[in-house]
Scaffold this active site. Structure first.
Site, PDB file in Angstrom:
ATOM      1  CB  VAL A  14      15.312  -7.711 -15.184  1.00 13.17           C
ATOM      2  CG1 VAL A  14      13.942  -7.682 -15.832  1.00 13.17           C
ATOM      3  CG2 VAL A  14      15.251  -7.075 -13.785  1.00 13.17           C
ATOM      4  CE  LYS A 104      13.878   0.810  -9.652  1.00 11.80           C
ATOM      5  NZ  LYS A 104      14.620  -0.070 -10.385  1.00 11.80           N
ATOM      6  CB  ILE A 135       2.850  -5.134  -7.841  1.00 18.64           C
ATOM      7  CG1 ILE A 135       3.501  -5.883  -6.678  1.00 18.64           C
ATOM      8  CG2 ILE A 135       1.423  -4.723  -7.508  1.00 18.64           C
ATOM      9  CD1 ILE A 135       3.594  -5.059  -5.404  1.00 18.64           C
ATOM     10  N   GLY A 186      21.037 -10.824  -0.235  1.00 17.01           N
ATOM     11  CA  GLY A 186      21.005 -10.377  -1.626  1.00 17.01           C
ATOM     12  C   GLY A 186      19.883  -9.387  -1.938  1.00 17.01           C
ATOM     13  CD  GLU A 189      21.876  -3.055  -6.507  1.00 20.45           C
ATOM     14  OE1 GLU A 189      22.956  -2.725  -6.989  1.00 20.45           O
ATOM     15  OE2 GLU A 189      20.833  -3.178  -7.143  1.00 20.45           O
ATOM     16  CG  ASP A 200      14.361   1.734  -6.019  1.00 18.68           C
ATOM     17  OD1 ASP A 200      14.663   1.456  -7.190  1.00 18.68           O
ATOM     18  OD2 ASP A 200      13.445   1.158  -5.396  1.00 18.68           O
ATOM     19  CE  LYS A 204      11.070   0.696  -7.585  1.00 16.84           C
ATOM     20  NZ  LYS A 204      11.500  -0.211  -6.524  1.00 16.84           N
TER      21      LYS A 204
HETATM   22  P1  NAP Z   1      21.844  -6.018 -13.932  1.00 21.03           P
HETATM   23  O1  NAP Z   1      21.699  -7.328 -13.252  1.00 21.03           O
HETATM   24  O2  NAP Z   1      22.950  -5.118 -13.524  1.00 21.03           O
HETATM   25  O3  NAP Z   1      21.964  -6.311 -15.504  1.00 21.03           O
HETATM   26  C1  NAP Z   1      22.259  -5.335 -16.460  1.00 21.03           C
HETATM   27  C2  NAP Z   1      22.509  -6.002 -17.789  1.00 21.03           C
HETATM   28  O4  NAP Z   1      22.666  -5.002 -18.793  1.00 21.03           O
HETATM   29  C3  NAP Z   1      23.771  -6.873 -17.843  1.00 21.03           C
HETATM   30  O5  NAP Z   1      23.549  -8.002 -18.633  1.00 21.03           O
HETATM   31  C4  NAP Z   1      24.804  -5.959 -18.496  1.00 21.03           C
HETATM   32  O6  NAP Z   1      25.776  -6.662 -19.262  1.00 21.03           O
HETATM   33  C5  NAP Z   1      23.931  -5.151 -19.436  1.00 21.03           C
HETATM   34  N1  NAP Z   1      24.478  -3.798 -19.639  1.00 21.03           N
HETATM   35  C6  NAP Z   1      24.543  -2.796 -18.738  1.00 21.03           C
HETATM   36  N2  NAP Z   1      25.084  -1.716 -19.295  1.00 21.03           N
HETATM   37  C7  NAP Z   1      25.385  -2.040 -20.575  1.00 21.03           C
HETATM   38  C8  NAP Z   1      25.971  -1.343 -21.674  1.00 21.03           C
HETATM   39  N3  NAP Z   1      26.373  -0.075 -21.544  1.00 21.03           N
HETATM   40  N4  NAP Z   1      26.102  -1.985 -22.839  1.00 21.03           N
HETATM   41  C9  NAP Z   1      25.698  -3.264 -22.972  1.00 21.03           C
HETATM   42  N5  NAP Z   1      25.136  -3.985 -21.972  1.00 21.03           N
HETATM   43  C10 NAP Z   1      24.990  -3.377 -20.797  1.00 21.03           C
HETATM   44  O7  NAP Z   1      20.514  -5.158 -13.803  1.00 21.03           O
HETATM   45  P2  NAP Z   1      19.050  -5.687 -13.413  1.00 21.03           P
HETATM   46  O8  NAP Z   1      18.950  -5.840 -11.940  1.00 21.03           O
HETATM   47  O9  NAP Z   1      18.672  -6.810 -14.290  1.00 21.03           O
HETATM   48  O10 NAP Z   1      18.160  -4.389 -13.755  1.00 21.03           O
HETATM   49  C11 NAP Z   1      17.890  -4.041 -15.096  1.00 21.03           C
HETATM   50  C12 NAP Z   1      16.838  -2.917 -15.126  1.00 21.03           C
HETATM   51  O11 NAP Z   1      15.634  -3.380 -14.511  1.00 21.03           O
HETATM   52  C13 NAP Z   1      17.221  -1.646 -14.350  1.00 21.03           C
HETATM   53  O12 NAP Z   1      16.714  -0.538 -15.024  1.00 21.03           O
HETATM   54  C14 NAP Z   1      16.522  -1.823 -13.008  1.00 21.03           C
HETATM   55  O13 NAP Z   1      16.238  -0.599 -12.370  1.00 21.03           O
HETATM   56  C15 NAP Z   1      15.240  -2.504 -13.466  1.00 21.03           C
HETATM   57  N6  NAP Z   1      14.580  -3.297 -12.429  1.00 21.03           N
HETATM   58  C16 NAP Z   1      15.272  -4.250 -11.773  1.00 21.03           C
HETATM   59  C17 NAP Z   1      14.631  -5.016 -10.813  1.00 21.03           C
HETATM   60  C18 NAP Z   1      15.378  -6.108 -10.092  1.00 21.03           C
HETATM   61  O14 NAP Z   1      14.752  -6.800  -9.274  1.00 21.03           O
HETATM   62  N7  NAP Z   1      16.648  -6.323 -10.344  1.00 21.03           N
HETATM   63  C19 NAP Z   1      13.268  -4.775 -10.515  1.00 21.03           C
HETATM   64  C20 NAP Z   1      12.578  -3.789 -11.233  1.00 21.03           C
HETATM   65  C21 NAP Z   1      13.249  -3.060 -12.192  1.00 21.03           C
HETATM   66  P3  NAP Z   1      26.796  -7.715 -18.607  1.00 21.03           P
HETATM   67  O15 NAP Z   1      25.947  -8.921 -18.272  1.00 21.03           O
HETATM   68  O16 NAP Z   1      27.795  -7.996 -19.655  1.00 21.03           O
HETATM   69  O17 NAP Z   1      27.356  -7.035 -17.391  1.00 21.03           O
HETATM   70  N1  HSE Z   2      16.111  -2.199  -5.193  1.00 21.98           N
HETATM   71  C1  HSE Z   2      14.692  -2.309  -5.357  1.00 21.98           C
HETATM   72  C2  HSE Z   2      14.044  -2.806  -4.079  1.00 21.98           C
HETATM   73  C3  HSE Z   2      14.322  -3.250  -6.476  1.00 21.98           C
HETATM   74  O1  HSE Z   2      14.728  -3.098  -3.087  1.00 21.98           O
HETATM   75  O2  HSE Z   2      12.819  -2.867  -4.056  1.00 21.98           O
HETATM   76  C4  HSE Z   2      14.484  -2.646  -7.843  1.00 21.98           C
HETATM   77  O3  HSE Z   2      13.516  -1.654  -8.041  1.00 21.98           O
END
Ligand code: NAP
Ligand code: HSE
Length: 427
Positions: A14, A104, A135, A186, A189, A200, A204
């Site tokens: 994100v 979330k 959305i 992908g 996870e 999850d 929500k």
């Molecule tokens: P991600 O790919 O795992 O990225 C997490 C990022 O945060 C990485 O850059 C990581 O650093 C950094 N980080 C994590 N813990 C840290 C710490 N203790 N100190 C410093 N940096 C830290 O996660 P993501 O998928 O982007 O998701 C991020 C948030 O958005 C979550 O709350 C998730 O639930 C929410 N979200 C995600 C999606 C989605 O589609 N992925 C959709 C809706 C909401 P490094 O890069 O160095 O590892």
């Molecule tokens: N893992 C979630 C999904 C995305 O499959 O919809 C992050 O909320």
């Protein structure tokens, strides 16, 4: 031109999308906000990791640098997890920063304290991306639909499980194979527990229900069941009955309190949510003035989620420009009870393997009758000399009565196995 500084917490899926989108829209900000939005620092875990197309001088692994930077007015939390995200957000709000978050897990647990702290400090705490990614649903519920009494929120809010169920329905795959395919692409996870067990989606639902019904619902209030026990055979029965199986998040505001749950459900092929395929999400709501409304789109992924986050950043920036931050924070002004799950009424599909012998069906019907379960339909299939598969669809019944009936059925020696218990949609 005036600059509004941004501190980005996280540069993963994100965070990278937010970084890109803020750069893509940089020239428009003069018109949309009346100020330049400038990322001043980015917090990451591993500062030595190579990051393509990112100004590495912005990276830091010390979040306090952002709190002490007076030029930073908006903190964007896209790092995830409970801690240190919780501490950083609270410290940021207390230091007078506005906060945008996609977290979330944290909001479903600690939404109240985060929103109260924002209010006490006169700052925005916005979290559109926390539910159904790209959305728009939080802002519509808080603003566009604010004139409604919302009675019902029902949605497909997890893309991974919707993809798995779509493959099972359309390609006849078993759960394990469909999960493997989701991982290959992908969507899921390496550890898919949070998606496939419904956790999850439950987070929500807690957030949506709190906003829709103006009363705090937390993660532990949401009854949760995943999709791991759904089989290709259940899907085949659903097809025969003109139904599809979806993992639904359901929240209702009833006279006896709020019902909130996540579970696989059979719904009619003509229901708007039945046509939501693959990894798409959708949220269906009912309000007393608007009637039915549905929101559909991408619930996850780099750019769809960044779309929601950047929308919040622009909103916060506009509020800063007009000196009106904290205009809309916590909207939970009621304190409604959470209905005990045993008192929630549902309709059930039960598939069981039984002894093929006269009197078995009558004995099963008697157990249901004794526990106030009324039967709507019975189908028998796969009759062999020794065993038969029996499917029973009930009418609406309280969960506690259904459970008592199932417990008694499980102890009968003429019932070899209760293979599936799936709820079926009923108005
Ligand atoms: P991600 O790919 O795992 O990225 C997490 C990022 O945060 C990485 O850059 C990581 O650093 C950094 N980080 C994590 N813990 C840290 C710490 N203790 N100190 C410093 N940096 C830290 O996660 P993501 O998928 O982007 O998701 C991020 C948030 O958005 C979550 O709350 C998730 O639930 C929410 N979200 C995600 C999606 C989605 O589609 N992925 C959709 C809706 C909401 P490094 O890069 O160095 O590892
Ligand atoms: N893992 C979630 C999904 C995305 O499959 O919809 C992050 O909320």
């Amino acid at each position: 031109m005036k600059k509004i500084g941004i501190g980005l917490l996280g540069l993963g899926t994100v965070g990278t999308g937010v970084y890109k989108l803020l750069h893509m829209r940089a020239d428009d900000m003069e018109h949309t906000v009346g100020a330049k939005l400038e990322i001043r620092k980015i917090l990451v875990h591993n500062i030595n990791k190579k990051r393509e197309n990112v100004d590495s001088s912005l990276l830091t692994d010390d979040w306090k640098e952002m709190i002490h930077d007076d030029e930073i007015q908006i903190i964007v939390e896209v790092m995830g997890g409970m801690e240190p995200a919780r501490t950083i957000i609270l410290e940021a709000l207390k230091a007078g920063k506005n906060v945008v978050s996609a977290n979330k897990d944290l909001i479903a647990e600690d939404g109240r304290i985060l929103l109260d702290t924002a209010q006490e400090n006169g700052r925005d705490f916005l979290f559109e991306a926390a539910v159904a990614g790209g959305i728009p649903i939080i802002r519509p519920l808080k603003q566009c639909l604010a004139g409604n009494e919302i009675s019902n929120v029902m949605g497909i809010v997890n893309g991974t499980t919707n993809y798995i169920l779509t493959r099972m329905f359309e390609d006849g795959m078993e759960f394990g194979d469909a999960l493997g395919k989701a991982q290959e692409l992908g969507y899921a996870e390496a550890d898919p527990t949070s998606d496939i067990e419904g956790l999850d989606a439950a987070r929500k639902v807690a957030i949506m229900a709190s906003i829709a019904f103006h009363s705090r619902v937390v993660f532990s209030d949401v009854y949760t069941q995943g999709i791991t026990k759904i089989t290709a055979r259940d899907i085949a029965y659903a097809k025969d009955f003109g139904l599809v199986i979806k993992l639904l998040g359901v929240a209702k505001n009833t006279e006896d309190g709020i019902e909130a749950g996540v579970y696989p459900m059979m719904i009619g092929k003509d229901h708007p949510l039945a046509s939501v395929r693959d990894s798409f999400n959708a949220v269906f709501i009912h309000g007393d003035a608007v009637d039915d409304a549905m929101f559909y789109g991408r619930g996850a992924g780099e750019m769809p989620t960044a779309s929601a986050v950047v929308g919040d950043v622009i909103d916060a920036a506009r509020d800063i420009q007009h000196n009106c931050t904290a205009r809309i924070n916590c909207t939970c002004y009621r304190d409604l009870p959470i209905k005990s799950w045993g008192d929630v009424r549902n309709k059930f599909f039960i598939r069981m393997q039984v002894k093929n012998q006269p009197g078995v069906l009558a004995a099963i019907a008697q157990v249901f009758g004794e526990h106030k379960v009324s039967i709507e339909r019975v189908v028998q299939d796969h009759a062999e000399p020794e065993s038969a598969e029996l499917v029973i669809v009930t009418e609406l019944v309280k969960e506690k009565y259904m459970n008592r009936a199932l417990d008694e059925l499980k102890s009968m020696d003429r019932i070899y196995e209760i293979s599936s218990v799936i709820r079926e949609y009923a108005e």
